[in-house]
Scaffold this motif. Structure first.
Motif, mmCIF file in Angstrom:
data_model
loop_
_atom_site.group_PDB
_atom_site.id
_atom_site.type_symbol
_atom_site.label_atom_id
_atom_site.label_comp_id
_atom_site.label_asym_id
_atom_site.label_seq_id
_atom_site.Cartn_x
_atom_site.Cartn_y
_atom_site.Cartn_z
ATOM 1 N N LEU A 1 -74.988 54.901 -3.277
ATOM 2 C CA LEU A 1 -75.430 53.696 -2.585
ATOM 3 C C LEU A 1 -74.250 52.796 -2.264
ATOM 4 C CD1 LEU A 1 -78.595 52.725 -4.672
ATOM 5 C CD2 LEU A 1 -78.580 53.338 -2.258
ATOM 6 N N THR A 2 -74.239 52.230 -1.077
ATOM 7 C CA THR A 2 -73.214 51.257 -0.714
ATOM 8 C C THR A 2 -73.562 49.906 -1.349
ATOM 9 O OG1 THR A 2 -74.363 50.554 1.283
ATOM 10 C CG2 THR A 2 -72.854 52.421 1.489
ATOM 11 N N ASP A 3 -72.606 48.978 -1.322
ATOM 12 C CA ASP A 3 -72.850 47.654 -1.895
ATOM 13 C C ASP A 3 -74.014 46.957 -1.190
ATOM 14 O OD1 ASP A 3 -70.769 48.051 -3.622
ATOM 15 O OD2 ASP A 3 -69.307 46.904 -2.459
ATOM 16 N N ALA A 4 -74.067 47.080 0.138
ATOM 17 C CA ALA A 4 -75.156 46.448 0.893
ATOM 18 C C ALA A 4 -76.502 47.013 0.473
ATOM 19 C CB ALA A 4 -74.936 46.652 2.391
ATOM 20 N N ALA A 5 -76.573 48.316 0.263
ATOM 21 C CA ALA A 5 -77.826 48.950 -0.151
ATOM 22 C C ALA A 5 -78.233 48.479 -1.543
ATOM 23 C CB ALA A 5 -77.669 50.466 -0.127
ATOM 24 N N ALA B 1 -88.767 55.062 3.400
ATOM 25 C CA ALA B 1 -87.933 56.238 3.138
ATOM 26 C C ALA B 1 -86.668 55.842 2.376
ATOM 27 C CB ALA B 1 -87.562 56.909 4.466
ATOM 28 N N PHE B 2 -86.058 54.719 2.768
ATOM 29 C CA PHE B 2 -84.866 54.241 2.061
ATOM 30 C C PHE B 2 -85.196 53.884 0.617
ATOM 31 C CE2 PHE B 2 -82.557 50.204 0.981
ATOM 32 C CZ PHE B 2 -81.416 50.827 0.498
ATOM 33 N N GLU C 1 -73.935 50.968 6.741
ATOM 34 C CA GLU C 1 -74.117 52.241 6.049
ATOM 35 C C GLU C 1 -74.851 51.981 4.738
ATOM 36 O OE1 GLU C 1 -71.373 56.110 4.867
ATOM 37 O OE2 GLU C 1 -70.518 54.090 4.715
ATOM 38 N N LEU C 2 -75.876 52.777 4.432
ATOM 39 C CA LEU C 2 -76.650 52.607 3.218
ATOM 40 C C LEU C 2 -76.276 53.613 2.126
ATOM 41 C CD1 LEU C 2 -80.145 52.019 4.890
ATOM 42 C CD2 LEU C 2 -78.622 50.289 3.908
ATOM 43 N N GLU D 1 -80.017 52.902 9.347
ATOM 44 C CA GLU D 1 -78.604 52.489 9.355
ATOM 45 C C GLU D 1 -78.186 52.037 10.754
ATOM 46 O OE1 GLU D 1 -76.611 55.124 5.760
ATOM 47 O OE2 GLU D 1 -76.955 56.102 7.701
ATOM 48 N N GLU D 2 -78.641 52.750 11.773
ATOM 49 C CA GLU D 2 -78.324 52.345 13.141
ATOM 50 C C GLU D 2 -78.991 51.019 13.486
ATOM 51 O OE1 GLU D 2 -79.653 55.589 15.506
ATOM 52 O OE2 GLU D 2 -78.010 56.944 14.892
#
Length: 303
Positions: free
Chosen positions: A62-66, A13-14, A51-52, A45-46
C-alpha cells in the motif's frame, strides 16, 4: 465531489484488496475475478490521479495515500451497511431493541411500557438487561439507556434523567412515625448496601452518608449486601432494613407507599441516565419516537 460521481464499485474493490492484500482473495470476497479487481483498482487510480498499490512479483504494498484513506473508507462502508440494516429492519419488523441496566429496566422502564404501547400499539419492544456497555457494531441493539457521565465517544448521547440519593425503608420500620427523629435511630436497623460497580464517586455509600450526617459509625453493625440496586430496593420494601436509594429506581415504590424517605431530601449526584445510540440510528422513525417517549416519561419524573 458529488456523490453521483463516486466510483463505489472501484472503492469496494480497493477496500477488499487492501483488507486482504491480495487481488485473488479480494475477488473471492466480492465473487468476481482477479482480473476484474485489477481493472477496478487501475480505473480508481486513474480517477484519483494517485497510485494506491505498488506491485511486486510476490506481493502488494500500500502507498502512503492508500494507507491514509483506509480508515475513513472502512468507516464509510460500515455506515452505509448500518443504514441499509436500518431500512431493512424498518420494513420487516416494528421491533425495537433496547439495552438497559437490570435495575433501570425492572424499576423504571418496565412499569411505564404500557403507556408506550398505548402510543404505538403495533410495536414490539425487546428489552436486553445488561450492565455492560453496548457494542452497537457487534450487537443487534437500536439504543441503550446508561447511567454514567454521558461521555460515550462516537455515539449520540442525550441526558434524560438526573438522580438524587437518599435513605429509604418500609413504613413498618418507622412504627407509625413519619420519619426517624435522629440518625442514630437509623443505626438500630440493618443497613442495606449495594455492591454493584459504579464509577460515580459522587454517589454516597453508607459510610459517606453517615459521616456527612455527623455520626461516628461503630463497628459490627448489621448489614445486608446486594449486587444490584433493584435487589437492594426490594429488600427495603420487604422491611429488611434501610437502603440508600437512587430517586429514579425508588420512584414507583415511593409513589405506591411501599417505601418512605425517613430523612427528607436527597443528595444530588454527578451521574445521570443517558440515551445512547449511533447517530445513524436516529434516522429510524421508531427510534426517534421511542426516545421522545422516554424524554416525556423522564420529564414527568422530574416534575
Amino acid at each position: 465531489m458529488k456523490r453521483s460521481l463516486l466510483p463505489l464499485n472501484a472503492l469496494r474493490a480497493f477496500d477488499a484488496a487492501a483488507r486482504h492484500m491480495s487481488f485473488k482473495l479480494a475477488a473471492d470476497d466480492l465473487s468476481v475475478t482477479p482480473a476484474a479487481i485489477s481493472q477496478q483498482i487501475r480505473s480508481l487510480e486513474e480517477f484519483l490521479g494517485v497510485e494506491l498499490f505498488r506491485r511486486t512479483n510476490r506481493s502488494l504494498i500500500l502507498t502512503d495515500a492508500a494507507q491514509l484513506s483506509l480508515g475513513p473508507l472502512k468507516e464509510a462502508f460500515e455506515k452505509m451497511e448500518s443504514a441499509v440494516d436500518i431500512i431493512t429492519d424498518s420494513k420487516s419488523s416494528d421491533t425495537l431493541k433496547v439495552s438497559v441496566s437490570p435495575s433501570f429496566a425492572s424499576k423504571w422502564l418496565v412499569p411505564r411500557l404500557a403507556s408506550y404501547y398505548e402510543r404505538r400499539p403495533d410495536s414490539i419492544v425487546k428489552i436486553s438487561a445488561s450492565m455492560t456497555l453496548t457494542d452497537f457494531k457487534a450487537e443487534d441493539i437500536d439504543l441503550a439507556v446508561r447511567y454514567g457521565s454521558g461521555d460515550y465517544k462516537g455515539l449520540h448521547s442525550e441526558e434524560i434523567l438526573r438522580e438524587t440519593v437518599f435513605p429509604v425503608c418500609s413504613p413498618e420500620l418507622l412504627n407509625g412515625a413519619k420519619e426517624f427523629d435522629t440518625v442514630c435511630k437509623l443505626l438500630e436497623k440493618p443497613l442495606i448496601h449495594e455492591d454493584s460497580f459504579s464509577e460515580d464517586n459522587s454517589a454516597p455509600s453508607w459510610s459517606m452518608w453517615l459521616k456527612a450526617a455527623g455520626v461516628d459509625v461503630p463497628g459490627g453493625l448489621p448489614a445486608i449486601h446486594f449486587n444490584t440496586h433493584a435487589l437492594a430496593i426490594e429488600a427495603a420494601v420487604a422491611g429488611r432494613g434501610v437502603a440508600l436509594a437512587r430517586s429514579a429506581i425508588a420512584e414507583e415504590d415511593l409513589k405506591a407507599g411501599r417505601l418512605v424517605k425517613p430523612f427528607g431530601d436527597g443528595t444530588p449526584v454527578d451521574f445521570a441516565h443517558y440515551i445512547v445510540c449511533p447517530e445513524e440510528r436516529l434516522e429510524s422513525e421508531r427510534v426517534r419516537d421511542f426516545i421522545e417517549w422516554l424524554k416525556e416519561e423522564a420529564s414527568g419524573h422530574s416534575a
